[in-house]
Write an enzyme that holds these catalytic residues in place. Structure first.
Site, PDB file in Angstrom:
ATOM      1  N   ASP A   9       0.760  -1.213  -0.133  1.00 57.08           N
ATOM      2  CA  ASP A   9      -0.018  -0.038  -0.036  1.00 57.08           C
ATOM      3  C   ASP A   9       1.102   1.274  -0.114  1.00 57.08           C
ATOM      4  OD1 ASP A   9      -1.984  -1.781   0.345  1.00 57.08           O
ATOM      5  OD2 ASP A   9      -2.655  -1.311   2.331  1.00 57.08           O
ATOM      6  N   HIS A  10       1.911   1.261   0.752  1.00 48.99           N
ATOM      7  CA  HIS A  10       2.737   2.457   0.870  1.00 48.99           C
ATOM      8  C   HIS A  10       3.381   2.803  -0.426  1.00 48.99           C
ATOM      9  CE1 HIS A  10       1.962   2.754   5.063  1.00 48.99           C
ATOM     10  NE2 HIS A  10       2.339   1.763   5.208  1.00 48.99           N
ATOM     11  N   ARG A  18       1.792  12.359  -5.926  1.00 49.01           N
ATOM     12  CA  ARG A  18       2.136  13.101  -7.064  1.00 49.01           C
ATOM     13  C   ARG A  18       1.030  13.134  -8.133  1.00 49.01           C
ATOM     14  NH1 ARG A  18       6.724  15.716  -9.116  1.00 49.01           N
ATOM     15  NH2 ARG A  18       6.866  16.410  -7.231  1.00 49.01           N
ATOM     16  N   ARG A  49      -9.076   0.271  -0.220  1.00 48.24           N
ATOM     17  CA  ARG A  49     -10.054   1.214   0.776  1.00 48.24           C
ATOM     18  C   ARG A  49     -11.216   1.898   0.069  1.00 48.24           C
ATOM     19  NH1 ARG A  49      -7.891   3.140   5.518  1.00 48.24           N
ATOM     20  NH2 ARG A  49      -9.746   4.844   5.386  1.00 48.24           N
ATOM     21  N   THR A 104     -12.273  -2.301  17.447  1.00 49.35           N
ATOM     22  CA  THR A 104     -12.219  -2.429  19.004  1.00 49.35           C
ATOM     23  C   THR A 104     -11.295  -1.222  19.183  1.00 49.35           C
ATOM     24  OG1 THR A 104     -10.440  -3.873  18.480  1.00 49.35           O
ATOM     25  CG2 THR A 104     -12.757  -4.589  18.985  1.00 49.35           C
ATOM     26  N   GLY A 197       2.975  -2.569  11.969  1.00 47.18           N
ATOM     27  CA  GLY A 197       3.863  -2.124  12.932  1.00 47.18           C
ATOM     28  C   GLY A 197       5.133  -2.824  13.112  1.00 47.18           C
ATOM     29  N   GLY A 218       4.492  -4.042   5.987  1.00 49.09           N
ATOM     30  CA  GLY A 218       4.449  -3.123   4.809  1.00 49.09           C
ATOM     31  C   GLY A 218       5.553  -2.134   5.244  1.00 49.09           C
TER      32      GLY A 218
END
Ligand code: PXP
Length: 247
Positions: A9-10, A18, A49, A104, A197, A218
């Protein structure tokens, strides 16, 4: 062997910074997926998403054509994306929360609060030959709910562990919660993934969590790639500039 799924995704986030709305641009997440597979990863993960913040519809179509390992589509449990998944046929979908009411307190999907809707999507995906995973906090209530849905996988949210990594007692507490959730899920017959993370510093500590099948990583890998690839990128540009004759 612990398997590595890479979340690309990143790469799309950087492109969209851009080229948003242009239908093309660099860096190309599909090319990134090819490189990740060539480097030996076991799967490619992309999150389409609802707001199309990073990965676009054209990306997932091309990923489906190109990915030769396993394509994991992360998605919210909403009709538009369910329809896309059913026609795309990724190898697996991972249901993740995108809206506040689905989350949650620790950031995972509130499976216990949406049991019927999640079970229905699990069934529709499985009927189409697509496996399912549920991204949940390491919380026994959520593990039990996940078992009730009939899902094949859960992905344990490692965000709290990563967040508390520098505080040894909080870190150990999070590792214990992850281990307990992994044991409970495994005992109930689910396969257990983990992610969010994870990075080059905290990863070795996951040895304390049993039964893990695959990690989805990721940000840390894409971030590392920016720096490790920078030398080559600068040299290539300098080489092109050497051809300038106008000075
Ligand atoms: N797993 C899930 C379900 C995710 O949504 C993400 C991305 O937020 C990841 C894993 C990868 O997280 P990170 O980019 O922090 O490695």
């Amino acid at each position: 062997m612990l398997r590595l799924g890479i979340n690309i995704d990143h790469v799309a986030t950087l492109r969209e910074a851009r080229y948003r709305g242009r239908g093309h641009g660099e860096p190309d997440p599909v090319e990134a997926a090819r490189l990740c597979e060539a480097a030996g990863c076991h799967g490619i993960t992309a999150h389409l998403r609802e707001d199309r913040r990073h990965i676009q519809d054209r990306d997932v179509k091309r990923l489906r054509e190109v990915v030769t390992t396993r394509l994991n589509l992360e998605m919210a449990n909403v009709p538009e994306i369910i329809a896309i998944a059913l026609s795309l046929k990724p190898d697996i979908v991972c249901l993740v929360p995108e809206r506040r009411e689905e989350v949650t307190t620790e950031g995972g999907l509130n499976v216990a609060g949406h049991l019927e809707a999640i079970t229905e999507t699990r069934r529709r995906m499985n009927d189409a030959g697509i496996e399912t995973s549920l991204f949940i906090a390491p919380d026994l209530t959520q593990v039990e709910a996940a078992v009730q849905t009939g899902t094949q996988f859960v992905e344990l949210h490692t965000g709290q562990f990563a967040e508390h990594f520098l505080d040894p007692s909080a870190r150990d507490e999070e590792l214990e919660r992850l281990a307990a959730a992994a044991r409970a899920a495994h005992q109930a017959g689910l396969r257990v993934n983990a992610g969010h993370g994870l990075n080059y510093q905290n990863l070795p500590f996951l040895r304390r969590v049993p039964h893990l099948v695959e990690l989805n990583i990721g940000h840390s890998i894409i971030s590392r790639a920016v720096l490790t690839g920078l030398t080559e990128a600068v040299k290539e540009m300098l080489l092109l500039m050497e051809e300038y004759q106008g000075g």
